[in-house]
Design an enzyme around this catalytic site. Structure first.
Site, PDB file in Angstrom:
ATOM      1  CG  HIS A 307      60.303  26.124  -4.738  1.00  0.00           C
ATOM      2  ND1 HIS A 307      60.151  27.369  -4.756  1.00  0.00           N
ATOM      3  CD2 HIS A 307      60.274  25.750  -6.216  1.00  0.00           C
ATOM      4  CE1 HIS A 307      59.439  27.904  -6.085  1.00  0.00           C
ATOM      5  NE2 HIS A 307      59.740  26.876  -6.871  1.00  0.00           N
ATOM      6  CG  HIS A 341      54.258  28.052  -7.288  1.00  0.00           C
ATOM      7  ND1 HIS A 341      55.024  28.915  -6.869  1.00  0.00           N
ATOM      8  CD2 HIS A 341      54.815  27.461  -8.393  1.00  0.00           C
ATOM      9  CE1 HIS A 341      56.161  29.017  -7.334  1.00  0.00           C
ATOM     10  NE2 HIS A 341      56.266  28.116  -8.402  1.00  0.00           N
ATOM     11  CG  PHE A 400      59.954  28.094 -15.226  1.00  0.00           C
ATOM     12  CD1 PHE A 400      59.867  26.965 -14.608  1.00  0.00           C
ATOM     13  CD2 PHE A 400      58.630  28.659 -15.947  1.00  0.00           C
ATOM     14  CE1 PHE A 400      58.682  26.102 -14.687  1.00  0.00           C
ATOM     15  CE2 PHE A 400      57.622  27.850 -15.798  1.00  0.00           C
ATOM     16  CZ  PHE A 400      57.647  26.580 -15.220  1.00  0.00           C
TER      17      PHE A 400
END
Length: 411
Positions: A307, A341, A400
């Site tokens: 990630h 991102h 998140f």
């Protein structure tokens, strides 16, 4: 005890990408593996007064590809999804005029959906009143609009699903497609993620969270995963879609198989709205679940597309977890310094890059990694792409809200 299911390998037969690194899978792969600095990141005039006034954008005007009338019926994230889907379908050698569309699923993840159009309409209402708000706001801004746009463009009439698990959305979409194929619900699935978060409101919020880099003096060097001087991620737009098929379906039409999605795992931290579990237990559960689903051991894994967002805490948590689960033999990279991102699109783009890494037996470097963080316990490929022999790779994603996901891909 419930018996674990036998591993199921979904055949990857097509790739489609639109990123700041390039329009198309081939162009993106070239930039990620051969260039030393990203070219698609730049200051944005509308963000000039913000601490982070730059982002990654794709060099693509969709007007000619889609036509003005069609373009106006989509937010940009849906436009990018359609362009990527067309490339993936062409790459797979599929003919949408002759296929059985009822056996084709579309699963596309996005964290924010049509936030750019939503932003535009908010500005219009604030400046000129409620009567200036477009009646198309709802259908264009909802997260499922990318999936529905792809379905309408290609004539896919099977299950159409939208995944919204923040920055793990693209990976969860691919895992969901893998499950649909395994269950026999469809023969073909077009899956991945799309995002175009060109939104002043969204970037302002990210600045307030102190999640993004503030290296305004040199945006191209701002995103630096696993570097000792990393200070946050840089937002980007893009889309990455893969064509997955049941293996017997791909074999029946003699389609070249580029790789296999062999295992999928997902979990929730149940810890915090933004911060990940500091011990990395959530992403560890997802990775171990994917490995068990695929029937592979730590020693089988030769490469991890991490990630790796360039945030201080997340990079360390993820790298420590990877060392705990896999060890230090696998070559780890993060490609976000070249693409930005891309939030919900990241998993789709990075899974496609992992397929290419398996095909080419080449691990992309982690760009901008100048001073390795001494606390990072795994081997991060940097400076140049590294040839390597491996048959199994992993893609990890965190989002998140504690949404974790992992995929196991094989040659």
């Amino acid at each position: 005890m419930t018996a674990r299911r036998q591993p199921f390998s979904a055949a990857v037969t097509g790739l489609g990408m639109v990123t700041a690194a390039g329009v198309g899978a081939k162009a993106t792969w070239h930039t990620v593996t051969q260039e030393t600095s990203p070219g698609g990141v730049a200051h944005q005039e509308e963000l000039a007064d913000l601490p982070c006034d730059f982002m990654y954008t794709a060099d693509l005007d969709t007007t000619e590809l889609l036509g003005v009338a069609t373009q106006r019926l989509m937010d940009r994230f849906s436009q990018l999804a359609v362009v990527a889907a067309r490339e993936a379908i062409a790459d797979a050698g599929l003919d949408t005029d002759t296929w059985d569309g009822s056996r084709v699923a579309v699963v596309i993840g996005s964290a924010h959906g049509g936030v750019a159009f939503y932003d535009q309409q908010h500005v219009a209402m604030a400046a000129r009143g409620a009567r200036r708000v477009s009646p198309k706001l709802a259908p264009l801004s909802v997260v499922n609009s990318a999936a529905s746009s792809v379905c309408m463009d290609l004539g896919a009439r099977g299950p159409s699903l939208a995944v919204a698990t923040a920055c793990s959305s693209g990976t969860v979409a691919l895992g969901t497609a893998h499950q649909l194929l395994r269950a026999g619900v469809c023969d073909i699935a077009i899956a991945g993620g799309a995002e175009s978060p060109i939104s002043r409101l969204l970037i302002a919020s990210a600045c307030q969270m102190k999640a993004v880099s503030t290296r305004r003096e040199n945006p191209a060097a701002a995103c630096r995963p696993f570097d000792a001087g990393r200070d946050g991620f840089v937002v980007g737009e893009g889309a990455g879609l893969l064509v997955l098929e049941r293996p017997e379906h791909a074999a029946a039409r003699r389609a070249p198989v580029r790789a296999h999605v062999r295992g999928y795992g997902a979990s929730s931290d149940a810890y915090a709205a933004v911060a990940p579990d500091p011990d990395g237990n959530g992403i560890e559960r997802a990775l171990r679940s994917a490995m068990a689903d695929a029937g592979v051991q730590a020693g089988d894994i030769g490469h991890v597309n991490a990630h790796g967002t360039s945030t201080v805490v997340n990079d360390l948590i993820e790298a420590t977890m990877l060392h705990r689960v896999i060890g230090d033999h696998a070559l780890v990279t993060s490609t976000k310094a070249m693409t930005g991102h891309t939030l919900g699109a990241a998993g789709g783009i990075e899974a496609a890059l992992t397929v290419l890494a398996l095909e080419e037996q080449l691990v992309p470097p982690t760009a901008n990694l100048e001073v390795p963080d001494p606390q990072i316990p795994v081997e991060i490929v940097r400076q140049e792409a590294r040839p390597a022999a491996f048959d199994c790779a992993v893609k990890t994603s965190l989002g998140f809200g504690g949404h974790n996901a992992a995929l196991v891909l094989t040659r």
